[in-house]
Write an enzyme that holds these catalytic residues in place. Sequence first.
Site, PDB file in Angstrom:
ATOM      1  N   ASP A 143      53.205 107.266  67.423  1.00 38.87           N
ATOM      2  CA  ASP A 143      53.253 106.438  66.222  1.00 38.87           C
ATOM      3  C   ASP A 143      52.000 105.609  65.961  1.00 38.87           C
ATOM      4  O   ASP A 143      52.038 104.683  65.156  1.00 38.87           O
ATOM      5  CB  ASP A 143      54.475 105.505  66.318  1.00 38.87           C
ATOM      6  N   CYS A 200      76.407 115.446  51.597  1.00 37.06           N
ATOM      7  CA  CYS A 200      76.460 114.016  51.924  1.00 37.06           C
ATOM      8  C   CYS A 200      75.255 113.281  51.328  1.00 37.06           C
ATOM      9  O   CYS A 200      74.127 113.766  51.383  1.00 37.06           O
ATOM     10  CB  CYS A 200      76.484 113.818  53.439  1.00 37.06           C
ATOM     11  N   CYS A 207      71.093 102.424  50.188  1.00 37.45           N
ATOM     12  CA  CYS A 207      69.820 101.696  50.095  1.00 37.45           C
ATOM     13  C   CYS A 207      69.918 100.517  49.130  1.00 37.45           C
ATOM     14  O   CYS A 207      70.222 100.698  47.955  1.00 37.45           O
ATOM     15  CB  CYS A 207      68.702 102.638  49.646  1.00 37.45           C
ATOM     16  N   CYS A 223      61.031 100.159  49.882  1.00 37.68           N
ATOM     17  CA  CYS A 223      61.786 100.199  51.135  1.00 37.68           C
ATOM     18  C   CYS A 223      61.706  98.851  51.857  1.00 37.68           C
ATOM     19  O   CYS A 223      60.616  98.294  52.029  1.00 37.68           O
ATOM     20  CB  CYS A 223      61.229 101.307  52.027  1.00 37.68           C
ATOM     21  N   CYS A 250      65.091  97.577  58.289  1.00 36.18           N
ATOM     22  CA  CYS A 250      66.401  97.795  57.673  1.00 36.18           C
ATOM     23  C   CYS A 250      67.004  99.046  58.290  1.00 36.18           C
ATOM     24  O   CYS A 250      66.330 100.073  58.404  1.00 36.18           O
ATOM     25  CB  CYS A 250      66.252  97.967  56.161  1.00 36.18           C
ATOM     26  N   CYS A 253      70.254 102.897  55.878  1.00 40.47           N
ATOM     27  CA  CYS A 253      70.333 104.340  55.639  1.00 40.47           C
ATOM     28  C   CYS A 253      70.548 105.120  56.933  1.00 40.47           C
ATOM     29  O   CYS A 253      71.111 106.219  56.922  1.00 40.47           O
ATOM     30  CB  CYS A 253      69.096 104.846  54.899  1.00 40.47           C
TER      31      CYS A 253
END
Length: 357
Positions: A143, A200, A207, A223, A250, A253
């Site tokens: 990352d 789905c 969100c 976001c 967050c 989702c």
Amino acid sequence: MVNSGLTNGVEETLETRISKAALDLGFVSCGITSAREDPVRAERLEQWLGDNHHGTMEWMETRAHHRRSPQALWPEARSVIALGMSYAPSADPMRLEDYPAHARISVYAQGKDYHDTVKKRLKALARWLVAEELGAEVKVFVDTAPVMEKPLGEAAGIGWQGKHTNLVSPDHGSWLFLGAIYTTLELEPSDPQRDQCGTCRACLDSCPTDAFPSAYRLDARRCISYLTIEHKGPIAEEFRTALGNRIYGCDDCLAVCPWNKFASTAHAMREFLPRAELASPRLGELLALDDAGFREVFSGSPIKRIGRGRFVRNCLYAAGNSGDAALLGACEKLKNDPDTVVADAAHWAAARLTSSL
């Protein structure tokens, strides 16, 4: 393909041994894909950047040429070993939704910094591979480099990119930290995962800021994870109320994904267990942090990288949304903060709380 070793009289491939070594090191998923460019992945990246959905994450654009494929970053690479490490939570990530005086911190950031934990084990696996195959060259990534971990993970068969654009594992749900090892070895690719989202749309509908223009597309500018972590200035007023009490990231989702029913906390690394003070922190205590206090509280945490200013900014928006008059004094005090972004957020929060009295 290199063959070596016997198990119950059956010759074991190097690919199988890599997977076993990865599991021994704490990874729950391991797959292999080619380091060559995939035109479809490259086109999707270009479209996302062309739509400016990366917001102010300039590094996504400036090194887009390296993100196109592993070989664009390292021409000698022939294979990619994609790996996943579970951080499945034991508590409901949404449990603080109805407790506005408490701050909601994304599950992944409540424990130790995943960069350190995952990279340490990636390096151990890389050393094992070099010892097994003399002459092999490797590079490890977690990352912090222009590596497209999610599409590579999908190609390597450890999951598929769901409609929320994150990787979904049929065994571990949405709770995976991803890492990759690039190698000069020609390894046999794993079978890619089949998209199993079906009809789905729970992640899309959950969100709070409508950050998904359509399934499989994310506009980072809307976001909450981007706004609370990557965005440096004041957050646009149209999003402040939707932040609720989310102060770092967050999980909405991810948390609603039905595939999480297969995720087990038994597979999560101990390092990712939530620190007691971060599982349900009170906004009043967080608003009182100066720079030294912030650094002390979040030492060894990924939260530390956003700095005290951005963090307190987020806490002030949460305070303004809380309706808790007890937080008004802290907000008033921060109106004079030397950080102008913090001061702006304090004025907004104080006005909101005053109007709710």
